[in-house]
Write a protein that holds these residues in place. Structure first.
Motif, PDB file in Angstrom:
ATOM      1  N   MET A 101       0.835  -1.185   0.000  1.00  0.00           N
ATOM      2  CA  MET A 101       0.000   0.000   0.000  1.00  0.00           C
ATOM      3  C   MET A 101       0.878   1.246   0.000  1.00  0.00           C
ATOM      4  N   GLN A 102       0.590   2.146  -0.915  1.00  0.00           N
ATOM      5  CA  GLN A 102       1.321   3.400  -1.013  1.00  0.00           C
ATOM      6  C   GLN A 102       0.901   4.313   0.134  1.00  0.00           C
ATOM      7  N   LYS A 103       1.868   4.851   0.854  1.00  0.00           N
ATOM      8  CA  LYS A 103       1.572   5.683   2.028  1.00  0.00           C
ATOM      9  C   LYS A 103       1.270   7.142   1.676  1.00  0.00           C
ATOM     10  N   ILE A 104       1.848   7.631   0.585  1.00  0.00           N
ATOM     11  CA  ILE A 104       1.646   9.024   0.200  1.00  0.00           C
ATOM     12  C   ILE A 104       1.139   9.073  -1.233  1.00  0.00           C
ATOM     13  N   SER A 105       0.045   9.789  -1.431  1.00  0.00           N
ATOM     14  CA  SER A 105      -0.514   9.996  -2.766  1.00  0.00           C
ATOM     15  C   SER A 105      -0.696  11.488  -2.997  1.00  0.00           C
ATOM     16  N   PRO A 106      -0.009  12.042  -3.994  1.00  0.00           N
ATOM     17  CA  PRO A 106      -0.218  13.456  -4.293  1.00  0.00           C
ATOM     18  C   PRO A 106      -1.677  13.725  -4.659  1.00  0.00           C
ATOM     19  N   CYS A 107      -2.191  14.833  -4.177  1.00  0.00           N
ATOM     20  CA  CYS A 107      -3.562  15.257  -4.479  1.00  0.00           C
ATOM     21  C   CYS A 107      -3.473  16.564  -5.247  1.00  0.00           C
ATOM     22  N   LEU A 108      -3.986  16.547  -6.458  1.00  0.00           N
ATOM     23  CA  LEU A 108      -3.981  17.729  -7.312  1.00  0.00           C
ATOM     24  C   LEU A 108      -5.346  18.398  -7.197  1.00  0.00           C
ATOM     25  N   TRP A 109      -5.347  19.658  -6.833  1.00  0.00           N
ATOM     26  CA  TRP A 109      -6.582  20.378  -6.541  1.00  0.00           C
ATOM     27  C   TRP A 109      -6.965  21.250  -7.734  1.00  0.00           C
ATOM     28  N   PHE A 110      -7.990  20.845  -8.422  1.00  0.00           N
ATOM     29  CA  PHE A 110      -8.481  21.560  -9.595  1.00  0.00           C
ATOM     30  C   PHE A 110      -9.673  22.421  -9.217  1.00  0.00           C
ATOM     31  N   ARG A 111      -9.995  23.370 -10.073  1.00  0.00           N
ATOM     32  CA  ARG A 111     -11.190  24.183  -9.840  1.00  0.00           C
ATOM     33  C   ARG A 111     -12.431  23.318 -10.020  1.00  0.00           C
ATOM     34  N   ASN A 112     -12.594  22.768 -11.244  1.00  0.00           N
ATOM     35  CA  ASN A 112     -13.757  21.922 -11.513  1.00  0.00           C
ATOM     36  C   ASN A 112     -13.500  20.917 -12.629  1.00  0.00           C
ATOM     37  N   GLU A 113     -12.233  20.730 -13.007  1.00  0.00           N
ATOM     38  CA  GLU A 113     -11.927  19.856 -14.124  1.00  0.00           C
ATOM     39  C   GLU A 113     -11.141  18.603 -13.736  1.00  0.00           C
ATOM     40  N   ALA A 114     -11.312  18.128 -12.510  1.00  0.00           N
ATOM     41  CA  ALA A 114     -10.559  16.971 -12.028  1.00  0.00           C
ATOM     42  C   ALA A 114     -10.739  15.743 -12.922  1.00  0.00           C
ATOM     43  N   GLU A 115     -11.960  15.399 -13.229  1.00  0.00           N
ATOM     44  CA  GLU A 115     -12.183  14.199 -14.040  1.00  0.00           C
ATOM     45  C   GLU A 115     -11.665  14.392 -15.461  1.00  0.00           C
ATOM     46  N   GLU A 116     -11.864  15.561 -16.028  1.00  0.00           N
ATOM     47  CA  GLU A 116     -11.341  15.860 -17.361  1.00  0.00           C
ATOM     48  C   GLU A 116      -9.815  15.728 -17.381  1.00  0.00           C
ATOM     49  N   ALA A 117      -9.155  16.271 -16.362  1.00  0.00           N
ATOM     50  CA  ALA A 117      -7.688  16.196 -16.275  1.00  0.00           C
ATOM     51  C   ALA A 117      -7.227  14.746 -16.143  1.00  0.00           C
ATOM     52  N   VAL A 118      -7.902  13.974 -15.309  1.00  0.00           N
ATOM     53  CA  VAL A 118      -7.523  12.565 -15.142  1.00  0.00           C
ATOM     54  C   VAL A 118      -7.668  11.831 -16.473  1.00  0.00           C
ATOM     55  N   ASP A 119      -8.753  12.044 -17.172  1.00  0.00           N
ATOM     56  CA  ASP A 119      -8.936  11.400 -18.483  1.00  0.00           C
ATOM     57  C   ASP A 119      -7.812  11.790 -19.437  1.00  0.00           C
ATOM     58  N   PRO A 153      -4.230  28.808  -8.004  1.00  0.00           N
ATOM     59  CA  PRO A 153      -3.739  28.084  -9.176  1.00  0.00           C
ATOM     60  C   PRO A 153      -2.498  27.258  -8.849  1.00  0.00           C
ATOM     61  N   PHE A 154      -2.260  26.250  -9.669  1.00  0.00           N
ATOM     62  CA  PHE A 154      -1.014  25.491  -9.558  1.00  0.00           C
ATOM     63  C   PHE A 154       0.145  26.442  -9.820  1.00  0.00           C
ATOM     64  N   ASN A 155       1.317  26.132  -9.250  1.00  0.00           N
ATOM     65  CA  ASN A 155       2.504  26.926  -9.523  1.00  0.00           C
ATOM     66  C   ASN A 155       3.720  26.015  -9.599  1.00  0.00           C
ATOM     67  N   HIS A 156       4.891  26.612  -9.788  1.00  0.00           N
ATOM     68  CA  HIS A 156       6.125  25.834  -9.964  1.00  0.00           C
ATOM     69  C   HIS A 156       6.673  25.251  -8.664  1.00  0.00           C
ATOM     70  N   ALA A 157       6.022  25.513  -7.556  1.00  0.00           N
ATOM     71  CA  ALA A 157       6.547  25.025  -6.278  1.00  0.00           C
ATOM     72  C   ALA A 157       6.563  23.509  -6.210  1.00  0.00           C
ATOM     73  N   ILE A 158       5.765  22.865  -7.050  1.00  0.00           N
ATOM     74  CA  ILE A 158       5.792  21.407  -7.131  1.00  0.00           C
ATOM     75  C   ILE A 158       5.584  21.024  -8.587  1.00  0.00           C
ATOM     76  N   SER A 159       6.272  19.983  -9.008  1.00  0.00           N
ATOM     77  CA  SER A 159       6.108  19.500 -10.379  1.00  0.00           C
ATOM     78  C   SER A 159       6.165  17.983 -10.367  1.00  0.00           C
ATOM     79  N   LEU A 160       5.692  17.403 -11.451  1.00  0.00           N
ATOM     80  CA  LEU A 160       5.752  15.962 -11.639  1.00  0.00           C
ATOM     81  C   LEU A 160       6.840  15.703 -12.673  1.00  0.00           C
ATOM     82  N   SER A 161       7.850  14.929 -12.291  1.00  0.00           N
ATOM     83  CA  SER A 161       8.995  14.686 -13.157  1.00  0.00           C
ATOM     84  C   SER A 161       8.858  13.321 -13.812  1.00  0.00           C
ATOM     85  N   VAL A 162       9.009  13.296 -15.133  1.00  0.00           N
ATOM     86  CA  VAL A 162       8.887  12.067 -15.906  1.00  0.00           C
ATOM     87  C   VAL A 162      10.260  11.699 -16.437  1.00  0.00           C
TER      88      VAL A 162
END
Length: 157
Positions: free
Chosen positions: A1-19, A69-78
């Motif tokens: 089980m993963q202990k930490i899961s990042p939570c991305l806080w959207f205005r109203n497009e969470a499902e659209e972003a996930v898709d 809004p999101f900012n550069h203080a956190i990013s997802l690195s690929v």
């Protein structure tokens, strides 16, 4: 089980972003969708939270209906194996509404910051030959999307 899961806080497009994210990354999975009707809470777009997975990493997308809004203080690195993979993720994440920033960084259409990094870059930046590492750093600092061939040329001098 993963202990930490990042939570991305959207205005109203969470499902659209996930898709959107699930369509880009191989093996990505959209998980449970908590709808406002299910928990009798008002949420913009009818969705409260969506769970999803990218490369085995769990994430949450929340509709917070907020103005932070999101900012550069956190990013997802690929981490990418080569230029083709860099190009794939870069082009898909920028799409038609994202923006390249600098040195492998971009913002997607939702304002989430990403770093698209070929595996050779951190290896060369940490090379014991400090002159080589400095040349690679100088080359990278002039780039927006990383050009692997240019990084390799800088390493060779």
């Amino acid at each position: 089980m993963q202990k930490i899961s990042p939570c991305l806080w959207f205005r109203n497009e969470a499902e659209e972003a996930v898709d959107f994210y699930v369509s880009i990354f191989p093996g990505a999975k959209k998980g449970s969708v908590l709808r406002s009707d299910d928990v009798e809470v008002r949420s913009s777009g009818g969705v409260v939270m969506v769970n999803f997975e990218l490369f085995g990493q769990s994430f949450q997308a929340l509709n917070g209906n907020q103005e932070d809004p999101f900012n550069h203080a956190i990013s997802l690195s690929v981490d990418c194996k080569d230029q083709a993979e860099v190009d794939h993720y870069w082009d898909k994440l920028i799409g038609d509404r994202g923006k390249g920033i600098a040195c492998s960084w971009l913002k997607d259409r939702y304002g989430v910051s990403w770093q698209i990094v070929p595996e050779i870059l951190p290896r060369l930046l940490n090379d014991p030959d400090k002159a080589k590492a400095a040349r690679v750093m100088q080359a990278m600092m002039k780039m927006v999307k990383i050009d692997v061939a240019a990084i390799e040329a800088a390493a060779r001098g």
